[in-house]
Scaffold this active site. Sequence first.
Site, short mmCIF file in Angstrom:
data_model
loop_
_atom_site.label_atom_id
_atom_site.label_comp_id
_atom_site.label_asym_id
_atom_site.label_seq_id
_atom_site.Cartn_x
_atom_site.Cartn_y
_atom_site.Cartn_z
N ALA A 10 0.86 -1.19 0.00
CA ALA A 10 0.00 0.00 0.00
C ALA A 10 0.89 1.23 0.00
CB ALA A 10 -0.87 -0.01 1.25
N GLY A 21 0.37 -5.08 0.50
CA GLY A 21 -0.77 -5.06 -0.42
C GLY A 21 -0.42 -5.65 -1.78
N GLU A 30 -0.85 -9.24 -1.28
CA GLU A 30 -2.30 -9.48 -1.16
C GLU A 30 -2.96 -9.40 -2.54
OE1 GLU A 30 -2.74 -6.42 1.86
OE2 GLU A 30 -3.42 -7.94 3.27
N GLU A 80 3.68 -5.48 7.09
CA GLU A 80 2.83 -4.53 7.82
C GLU A 80 3.21 -4.41 9.29
OE1 GLU A 80 1.74 -6.87 5.73
OE2 GLU A 80 0.24 -6.01 4.37
N1 COA Z 1 4.54 3.21 -0.22
C1 COA Z 1 4.98 4.39 -0.65
N2 COA Z 1 6.20 4.58 -1.22
C2 COA Z 1 6.99 3.50 -1.34
C3 COA Z 1 6.59 2.22 -0.91
C4 COA Z 1 5.31 2.09 -0.33
N3 COA Z 1 4.85 0.92 0.08
N4 COA Z 1 7.61 1.36 -1.16
C5 COA Z 1 8.59 2.07 -1.74
N5 COA Z 1 8.22 3.37 -1.84
C6 COA Z 1 8.98 4.47 -2.42
C7 COA Z 1 10.12 4.91 -1.50
O1 COA Z 1 9.62 5.79 -0.51
C8 COA Z 1 11.03 5.57 -2.49
O2 COA Z 1 10.50 6.85 -2.82
P1 COA Z 1 11.46 8.15 -2.86
O3 COA Z 1 12.46 7.84 -3.96
O4 COA Z 1 10.54 9.27 -3.22
O5 COA Z 1 12.09 8.26 -1.53
C9 COA Z 1 10.89 4.70 -3.72
O6 COA Z 1 9.64 4.04 -3.59
C10 COA Z 1 11.99 3.66 -3.87
O7 COA Z 1 12.01 2.89 -2.68
P2 COA Z 1 13.33 2.68 -1.78
O8 COA Z 1 12.89 2.40 -0.39
O9 COA Z 1 14.27 3.82 -1.99
O10 COA Z 1 13.95 1.40 -2.47
P3 COA Z 1 14.91 0.31 -1.78
O11 COA Z 1 15.40 -0.56 -2.88
O12 COA Z 1 15.91 0.97 -0.90
O13 COA Z 1 13.94 -0.55 -0.81
C11 COA Z 1 11.95 -1.78 -0.26
C12 COA Z 1 12.93 -1.34 -1.38
C13 COA Z 1 10.78 -2.50 -0.93
C14 COA Z 1 12.66 -2.73 0.70
C15 COA Z 1 11.45 -0.53 0.50
O14 COA Z 1 11.00 0.44 -0.44
C16 COA Z 1 10.31 -0.81 1.45
O15 COA Z 1 10.51 -1.36 2.51
N6 COA Z 1 9.08 -0.41 1.07
C17 COA Z 1 7.92 -0.53 1.91
C18 COA Z 1 7.41 -1.96 1.93
C19 COA Z 1 6.23 -2.11 2.86
O16 COA Z 1 6.34 -1.94 4.07
N7 COA Z 1 5.06 -2.42 2.30
C20 COA Z 1 3.88 -2.68 3.06
C21 COA Z 1 3.04 -1.48 3.19
S1 COA Z 1 1.60 -1.81 4.19
#
Ligand code: COA
Length: 260
Positions: A67, A111, A114, A134
């Site tokens: 999400a 999500g 999901e 989450e």
């Molecule tokens: N919601 C909003 N933005 C997200 C996102 C999410 N779920 N997942 C990634 N992004 C954004 C980051 O904020 C970043 O944006 P920015 O460049 O404006 O700062 C961009 O996508 C790239 O992500 P980044 O975190 O820099 O990449 P990474 O390779 O270092 O890490 C992940 C990848 C997937 C490990 C990390 O992005 C992450 O943990 N994301 C969230 C996953 C999560 O918790 N999902 C469940 C949500 S309920």
Amino acid sequence: MSNYETILIERRESVAVLTINRPDKLNALSSKVHVEGVQILDELRNDKEVRVIVIKGAGEKAFVAGADISEFAEATPVEQRDVMNSRSLFTVLDTFPKPIIAMVNGFCLGGGNELAMACDIRIASEKSRFGQPEINLGIICGGGGTQRLTRLIGESKAMEMILTGDMIDAQTAFNYGLVNYVYSSEELEAKTMELANKIAEKSPVALQMSKEAVKFASRSNMDEGLRREIDLFAICFSTEDKQEGVSAFLEKRKPVFKGK
Ligand code: COA
């Protein structure tokens, strides 16, 4: 079809390929993706030319990284509940009358996982990573994760993934039964389209009935499920496709199904 901001639509004969197109945010599911996804599926539902749907994420890095967390910051409980209830892309996918394949090409988290689980078949590239993180945000799954993951891979493994928030790799996801196939990134699309095209040749009515019957299996007891299967089986006997399938077999030719 109409134009959408967050999802690209491409038709490849009878397969519609939907690409969630927010690569700079790892295709995170904003409420706009939910709304547009539901609208697109409503259009495709009645489109007789489209028999199978493939969903993928834009870019090389992610299917969907969950999400859109930025929307969580200000969301009230009532607003969040409304997003999940009234505009639930997950429910629309789950109950959609045509088969849907998730082509997972990178992070498949929260999500995103999901969403993939609400589809009917999941195919992953080797570099994909799956998880329900989450818990790390101090919340729990809200798009069916606790229910669908548990049914797909069993309580012990689902519990561990959900309580730790840890990611698993594609091979582990395959071993758990979360994905049907794992391919190299180079092969992923061709193999996915091969499967989609194979399914698209079947009777659309029989596909719809099959999907409904299989989905019912994890939502009912055996006797109810068997009764539902018989009813759906019987409905197939009212179709031209059943006549065509049986005739083609007896005439030793390939059937041409029309979805009638
Ligand atoms: N919601 C909003 N933005 C997200 C996102 C999410 N779920 N997942 C990634 N992004 C954004 C980051 O904020 C970043 O944006 P920015 O460049 O404006 O700062 C961009 O996508 C790239 O992500 P980044 O975190 O820099 O990449 P990474 O390779 O270092 O890490 C992940 C990848 C997937 C490990 C990390 O992005 C992450 O943990 N994301 C969230 C996953 C999560 O918790 N999902 C469940 C949500 S309920």
